[in-house]
Design an enzyme around this catalytic site. Structure first.
Site, mmCIF file in Angstrom:
data_model
loop_
_atom_site.group_PDB
_atom_site.id
_atom_site.type_symbol
_atom_site.label_atom_id
_atom_site.label_comp_id
_atom_site.label_asym_id
_atom_site.label_seq_id
_atom_site.Cartn_x
_atom_site.Cartn_y
_atom_site.Cartn_z
ATOM 1 N N GLU A 186 0.778 -1.234 0.000
ATOM 2 C CA GLU A 186 0.000 0.000 0.000
ATOM 3 C C GLU A 186 0.818 1.297 0.000
ATOM 4 O OE1 GLU A 186 -2.808 -0.321 3.206
ATOM 5 O OE2 GLU A 186 -4.007 -1.822 2.153
ATOM 6 N N GLU A 295 -5.862 -7.879 -0.788
ATOM 7 C CA GLU A 295 -6.506 -7.641 0.506
ATOM 8 C C GLU A 295 -7.976 -7.318 0.291
ATOM 9 O OE1 GLU A 295 -4.969 -5.019 3.463
ATOM 10 O OE2 GLU A 295 -2.886 -5.668 3.179
#
Length: 366
Positions: A186, A295
């Site tokens: 991320e 995710e």
């Protein structure tokens, strides 16, 4: 998702221990209750980004500090991998902290941490699983504990990230396609620098490793919903043509995976999954790129969330895109998204996840 440093610790559940005795280890056979054997598909996926896998959290706990092993963070043991393998998961994603694997920039990899990672790779191999590894650092590195600084800053130059990946590639070059690198978890707020940073890391890996799959997350927290805002022109050159673009997506009101409000208070509906995944999936199709969503997760406490998850996974499957659920792991405690069994009983969310895997089957001895 951010990994909290305040995760309640607990011992492995009895259900995991029980599952170990039920798993057919590669190349072996076994009986259950003297009458049945567990049979697992021993094949490895040729296109792992299309698989639906599992995140196992542990090495990246207590972020921002180098910490102490077995106190601040943990690596999963083989019984945990065995449990998920028995449920049909052939891909596991386990992220670590860059600062632990390389405590000082431009220095050698830490010997003890490297051995832990090596052991994890061997355990995944023992379960005939593909393992995805990479730093859970958001495009940052804490030169001093608790002070993460952006890659590309004076404190953490791009050359440091390149050096890190070159060392990792050299150290694990001997491992076959059961090991995948994901460049970073991320990245966000990189001021448009992420594409150049990622390209430099890919080039460094390819100097050593010509064929390994490399997963490349997008900027903007890798959000599928806002993918085009931050990654519309992301296109990394890979001499091996073995890149997979990575998004993440949660389905609560904020999209951050916090799930602070209830299903009703957040005004959730099953179609929210399709709407949030669509920008990333359309971008992949238009560009002709491979992609995966490593995710996503929903709470176990309201079955209406399971319809959202089912819609999400079906949408990904129809697009030829896989992913990995967030998350399993030994120290989750009462974390509402946890996929860990409790008291020998599977987490409720497993009823949806195993619709998209190939669970091992019980066969009676003839």
């Amino acid at each position: 998702m951010k990994v909290s440093r305040c995760v309640q610790r607990r011992d492995f559940l009895g259900g995991i221990a029980l599952s170990v005795g039920m798993v057919l280890w590669p190349g072996s056979t076994g009986a259950v209750d003297g009458e049945k054997a567990v049979v697992c598909d021993t094949g490895l996926p040729s296109e792992p980004w299309r698989e639906f896998g599992i995140n196992i959290v542990g090495p990246a706990l207590s972020p921002g500090v180098r910490g102490e092993y077995a106190k601040d963070y943990i690596y999963p043991d083989e019984s945990l991998l065995a449990y998920y393998r028995s449920k049909g998961f052939r891909v596991a994603r386990v992220t670590f902290l860059w600062e632990r694997l390389q405590p000082k920039l431009f220095s050698d990899l830490d010997a003890a941490e490297t051995e832990r990672l090596q052991s994890l790779i061997e355990k995944a191999r023992g379960q005939n699983m593909v393992l995805i590894i990479g730093p859970h650092n958001y495009a940052r590195y804490a030169v001093k504990d608790g002070i993460p600084e952006l890659i590309g800053s004076n404190a953490v130059p791009v050359a440091a990230f390149v050096d890190f990946w070159r060392r990792v590639a050299i150290r694990f070059a001997a491992h076959d396609e059961q090991l995948i690198y994901t460049l970073m978890n991320e990245p966000h707020d990189t001021k448009g620098a992420w594409a150049g940073i990622a390209q430099a890391a890919v080039d460094a890996i390819r100097e050593i490793d010509k064929q390994r799959w490399i997963y490349l997350p997008g900027d903007g927290w890798s959000s599928a919903r806002s993918w085009r805002e931050f990654n519309e022109h992301l296109a990394i050159t890979d001499s091996a043509d073995r890149l997979v673009y990575v998004a993440h997506q949660y389905f609560d009101g904020s999209g951050k995976g916090i799930y602070e409000k209830s299903y009703d208070d957040d005004r959730i509906h099953p179609e929210i999954a399709i709407n949030r995944l669509r920008p990333f999936l359309e971008w992949l199709q238009r560009r002709g790129f491979r992609g995966t969503v490593t995710e996503y997760g929903v709470p176990n406490d309201d079955p209406r969330w399971f319809a959202v998850l089912d819609s999400a996974l079906d949408t990904l499957k129809q697009a030829g895109v896989g992913g990995a659920y967030w998350a399993g792991g030994p120290w989750w405690g009462d974390y509402p998204l946890s996929s860990e069994p409790r008291g020998g009983t599977d987490a409720p969310v497993m009823s949806v996840l195993t619709k998209f895997t190939n669970p091992c089957s019980l066969r009676r001895w003839e």
